[in-house]
Design an enzyme around this catalytic site. Structure first.
Site, mmCIF file in Angstrom:
data_model
loop_
_atom_site.group_PDB
_atom_site.id
_atom_site.type_symbol
_atom_site.label_atom_id
_atom_site.label_comp_id
_atom_site.label_asym_id
_atom_site.label_seq_id
_atom_site.Cartn_x
_atom_site.Cartn_y
_atom_site.Cartn_z
ATOM 1 N N LYS A 51 0.847 -1.204 0.000
ATOM 2 C CA LYS A 51 0.000 0.000 0.000
ATOM 3 C C LYS A 51 0.882 1.253 0.000
ATOM 4 O O LYS A 51 2.090 1.155 0.250
ATOM 5 C CB LYS A 51 -0.911 -0.021 1.225
ATOM 6 C CG LYS A 51 -0.184 -0.050 2.560
ATOM 7 C CD LYS A 51 -1.116 -0.499 3.681
ATOM 8 C CE LYS A 51 -0.409 -0.469 5.021
ATOM 9 N NZ LYS A 51 -1.180 -1.152 6.062
ATOM 10 N N ARG A 149 -10.949 -0.675 14.805
ATOM 11 C CA ARG A 149 -10.857 0.180 13.624
ATOM 12 C C ARG A 149 -11.932 -0.274 12.640
ATOM 13 O O ARG A 149 -12.860 0.465 12.359
ATOM 14 C CB ARG A 149 -9.442 0.060 13.036
ATOM 15 C CG ARG A 149 -9.191 0.923 11.829
ATOM 16 C CD ARG A 149 -7.724 0.975 11.447
ATOM 17 N NE ARG A 149 -7.187 -0.303 10.959
ATOM 18 C CZ ARG A 149 -5.952 -0.454 10.493
ATOM 19 N NH1 ARG A 149 -5.117 0.578 10.442
ATOM 20 N NH2 ARG A 149 -5.524 -1.620 10.066
ATOM 21 N N HIS A 178 -6.249 -7.970 12.543
ATOM 22 C CA HIS A 178 -5.048 -7.130 12.550
ATOM 23 C C HIS A 178 -4.781 -6.723 13.994
ATOM 24 O O HIS A 178 -5.715 -6.355 14.707
ATOM 25 C CB HIS A 178 -5.298 -5.899 11.667
ATOM 26 C CG HIS A 178 -4.086 -5.050 11.431
ATOM 27 N ND1 HIS A 178 -2.948 -5.530 10.818
ATOM 28 C CD2 HIS A 178 -3.829 -3.748 11.707
ATOM 29 C CE1 HIS A 178 -2.043 -4.547 10.725
ATOM 30 N NE2 HIS A 178 -2.559 -3.466 11.267
ATOM 31 N N ARG A 234 1.122 -11.123 6.607
ATOM 32 C CA ARG A 234 1.045 -9.907 5.776
ATOM 33 C C ARG A 234 2.191 -8.994 6.187
ATOM 34 O O ARG A 234 2.101 -8.288 7.188
ATOM 35 C CB ARG A 234 -0.286 -9.192 6.008
ATOM 36 C CG ARG A 234 -1.520 -10.038 5.764
ATOM 37 C CD ARG A 234 -2.794 -9.197 5.907
ATOM 38 N NE ARG A 234 -2.893 -8.497 7.165
ATOM 39 C CZ ARG A 234 -3.484 -8.970 8.260
ATOM 40 N NH1 ARG A 234 -4.052 -10.163 8.248
ATOM 41 N NH2 ARG A 234 -3.503 -8.260 9.371
ATOM 42 N N TYR A 278 14.159 30.418 7.347
ATOM 43 C CA TYR A 278 13.025 31.162 7.899
ATOM 44 C C TYR A 278 13.108 31.243 9.418
ATOM 45 O O TYR A 278 13.353 30.242 10.096
ATOM 46 C CB TYR A 278 11.713 30.477 7.520
ATOM 47 C CG TYR A 278 11.428 30.511 6.040
ATOM 48 C CD1 TYR A 278 11.223 31.720 5.378
ATOM 49 C CD2 TYR A 278 11.370 29.335 5.306
ATOM 50 C CE1 TYR A 278 10.964 31.746 4.013
ATOM 51 C CE2 TYR A 278 11.104 29.350 3.942
ATOM 52 C CZ TYR A 278 10.908 30.560 3.305
ATOM 53 O OH TYR A 278 10.652 30.589 1.960
ATOM 54 N N CYS A 325 12.930 24.036 4.539
ATOM 55 C CA CYS A 325 11.988 24.791 3.700
ATOM 56 C C CYS A 325 11.192 23.805 2.844
ATOM 57 O O CYS A 325 11.394 22.599 2.922
ATOM 58 C CB CYS A 325 12.734 25.749 2.785
ATOM 59 S SG CYS A 325 13.927 26.815 3.617
ATOM 60 N N ASP A 327 11.343 23.331 -0.389
ATOM 61 C CA ASP A 327 12.113 22.723 -1.471
ATOM 62 C C ASP A 327 13.617 22.699 -1.231
ATOM 63 O O ASP A 327 14.356 22.237 -2.090
ATOM 64 C CB ASP A 327 11.872 23.489 -2.779
ATOM 65 C CG ASP A 327 10.443 23.932 -2.914
ATOM 66 O OD1 ASP A 327 9.578 23.059 -2.992
ATOM 67 O OD2 ASP A 327 10.192 25.160 -2.891
HETATM 68 C C1 LIG Z 1 -0.464 -2.106 6.644
HETATM 69 C C2 LIG Z 1 -1.014 -3.409 7.022
HETATM 70 C C3 LIG Z 1 -0.174 -4.518 7.214
HETATM 71 C C4 LIG Z 1 1.329 -4.431 7.183
HETATM 72 O O1 LIG Z 1 1.797 -3.904 8.397
HETATM 73 P P1 LIG Z 1 3.361 -3.763 8.696
HETATM 74 O O2 LIG Z 1 3.439 -3.319 10.098
HETATM 75 O O3 LIG Z 1 3.874 -2.733 7.744
HETATM 76 O O4 LIG Z 1 3.952 -5.097 8.448
HETATM 77 C C5 LIG Z 1 -0.778 -5.743 7.460
HETATM 78 N N1 LIG Z 1 -2.122 -5.862 7.528
HETATM 79 C C6 LIG Z 1 -2.943 -4.815 7.374
HETATM 80 C C7 LIG Z 1 -4.416 -5.018 7.481
HETATM 81 C C8 LIG Z 1 -2.435 -3.560 7.125
HETATM 82 O O5 LIG Z 1 -3.250 -2.519 6.982
#
Ligand SMILES: *Cc1c(COP(=O)(O)O)cnc(C)c1O
Length: 385
Positions: A51, A149, A178, A234, A278, A325, A327
Site C-alpha cells: 500500500k 478500527r 489485525h 502480511r 526562515y 523549507c 524545497d
Molecule cells: C499495513 C497493514 C499490514 C502491514 O503492516 P506492517 O506493520 O507494515 O507489516 C498488514 N495488515 C494490514 C491489514 C495492514 O493494513
C-alpha cells in the site's frame, strides 16, 4: 511493466533533471522477503503489503521483487492502488485490506481483485452488485479483535458467515484480523487478541463454515508471534528493510532498501552570528560554511526535524542548519571540512562507513519510519539500483 522490465530496472537511472532523488535497492527487498520466508512453515504464504505505493518504494517494482523470492499475494489499501498494480502487470492475487466504496465494485471484479468485508451492509451491497452482473466476488472476512478500527465483532461472526452463505455472488476466500500491539514483545493485549481470533476461527469451523485462508500477522507479529502465522502473514514495513519497533531488532536481519540523496546547489561561508533559513532559528557560532541541498518538506523531509537532523557528505556526518523549507534545506559544514558545490549528500542511507537510518530521522520528527518512508515518495524521483 512485465517481469523483464522489472529485471531490467537495474539499469534505470535518474533523469538528471533534479539534484535530489531516492534510490531503491530491489535486491534488498528480495533478500528481506527471503528472510521472512525462512521464519514460516512450508505452506504458510507471504503477502507483501505494498500500500501507499509500496511504502514509498514503488508498489509494482516492489511487488515484482517480492514475488521473485516467494511472496505469493499482495495487499493494498485502496481500489486505485489495486488497479494500478494490475495495470503494471502484476498477475498474482491482490487484496484490498479494507472495505471499498460501491463505485469501485465493478472495476475491482473486472481486475479480479479480492475484497475485504467487515460489515453486513458491505456484504449486502457487494452481493447485489456481483449477482446483478452474474459474478462471484471473493471476500476475506475481517474480525475486530481489539484494534477497534474495522471488522466484525467476534460475537457477530457466525451471523456474518450465515449471511454470506445466504447471499448470492459472494464467497469467502479468507478470514483475518489485525493486531494493535504486536510490536511490543510479549504484550498481553496482543496475546489476548490472538486468543480472541483463534476462538472466532474455531467457532466458524464448529458451525460448519470454512474460514478459508486464515491470516493475522503484520511484520511485528510475523517476527515476534510465530503462533499468529496461520496460513499467511502480511508483511509490510519489514520487506523494505525497516523494523516496526525496537523489539524486532536482533530477531531478524533486514537490509534497508531506500536511501535519499541530494547534490548540494550552494556552498557559502557565513559569518559568526548570522542566521539561516526562515525565522533564523539557527545561528553560526563557529567558523563554518552553509551547504544548501535542493529538497525539503514537500519531498518528505519532516519540517519538525529542523535543527535536529544530519546528513553524510564526504563520509562524514554534518548537521542540519535552520528550518527545513518546502524545497530546500541547509547544513553546517564546520571548518576545516571543505566541500564543493555539486557534492553528494546522503540524508538516509550509507556513505563510506557511516549510515543514517530512517529510524533516526523518524525519531527526530517524533514519528515512525513508516511515515517518513511514505513521504519521501511525495515528489522525489526514484532510481532502482
Ligand atoms: C499495513 C497493514 C499490514 C502491514 O503492516 P506492517 O506493520 O507494515 O507489516 C498488514 N495488515 C494490514 C491489514 C495492514 O493494513
Amino acid at each position: 511493466m512485465n517481469e523483464a522490465d522489472y529485471l531490467n530496472s537495474d539499469k534505470a537511472r535518474a533523469s538528471g533533471l533534479r539534484d535530489a532523488w531516492i534510490e531503491v535497492d530491489l535486491s534488498a527487498i528480495e533478500q528481506n522477503v527471503r528472510s521472512f520466508k525462512a521464519l514460516l512453515r512450508t505452506h504458510c504464504e507471504l503477502m507483501a503489503v505494498v500500500k501507499a505505493d509500496g511504502y514509498g518504494h514503488g508498489a509494482a517494482k516492489v511487488a515484482f521483487a517480492a514475488s521473485v523470492s516467494g511472496a505469493s499475494r499482495f495487499g493494498v489499501a485502496t481500489a486505485l492502488e489495486a488497479l494500478a498494480l494490475r495495470d503494471e502487470g502484476i498477475v498474482l492475487p491482490i487484496q484490498v485490506l479494507s472495505e471499498v466504496p460501491e463505485a469501485a465494485f465493478s472495476k475491482l471484479m473486472d481486475a479480479d481483485i479480492i475484497f475485504s468485508a467487515g460489515s453486513k451492509s458491505f456484504l449486502v451491497a457487494l452481493s447485489a452488485h456481483a449477482h446483478a452482473q452474474g459474478r462471484i466476488a471473493r471476500v476475506h472476512v475481517k474480525i475486530n479483535t481489539g484494534m477497534n478500527r474495522i471488522g466484525f465483532a467476534p460475537s457477530e461472526i457466525i451471523e456474518a458467515f450465515e449471511l454470506i452463505q445466504a447471499l448470492p455472488g459472494v464467497e469467502v476466500e479468507g478470514t483475518f484480523t489485525h493486531f494493535a500491539t504486536a510490536d511490543v514483545e510479549g504484550d498481553w493485549e496482543a496475546e489476548r487478541a490472538l486468543e480472541t481470533f483463534k476462538a472466532a476461527v474455531t467457532r466458524i469451523r464448529d458451525f460448519g463454515f470454512n474460514p478459508g485462508i486464515v491470516h493475522a500477522a503484520n511484520t511485528a507479529a510475523t517476527v515476534l508471534m510465530p503462533e499468529a502465522h496461520f496460513d499467511m502473514v502480511r508483511v509490510g514495513i519489514g520487506i523494505y528493510g525497516l523494523h516496526p519497533s525496537d523489539d524486532t531488532k536482533g530477531k531478524i536481519t533486514l537490509e534497508p532498501a531506500m536511501s535519499v540523496h541530494a547534490r548540494t546547489t550552494s556552498v557559502d561561508p557565513i559569518s559568526i552570528g548570522e542566521g539561516v533559513s526562515y525565522g533564523l532559528t539557527w545561528r553560526a557560532f563557529q567558523k563554518c560554511e552553509i551547504a544548501t541541498c535542493p529538497l525539503g518538506y514537500a519531498d518528505g523531509v519532516p519540517r519538525l526535524a529542523s535543527n535536529n537532523l544530519s546528513a553524510l557528505v564526504r563520509g562524514q556526518r554534518v548537521e542540519g542548519a535552520g528550518r527545513v523549507c518546502m524545497d530546500q534545506m541547509m547544513f553546517e559544514i564546520p571548518h576545516p571540512l571543505q566541500i564543493e558545490k555539486g557534492e553528494e549528500f546522503v540524508l538516509v542511507g550509507k556513505q563510506g562507513d557511516q549510515e543514517i537510518l530512517m529510524d533516526e530521522l523518524a525519531q527526530a520528527a517524533d514519528t515512525i519510519n513508516y511515515e517518513i518512508a511514505c513521504d519521501f515518495a511525495l515528489r522525489l524521483e526514484r532510481v532502482y539500483v
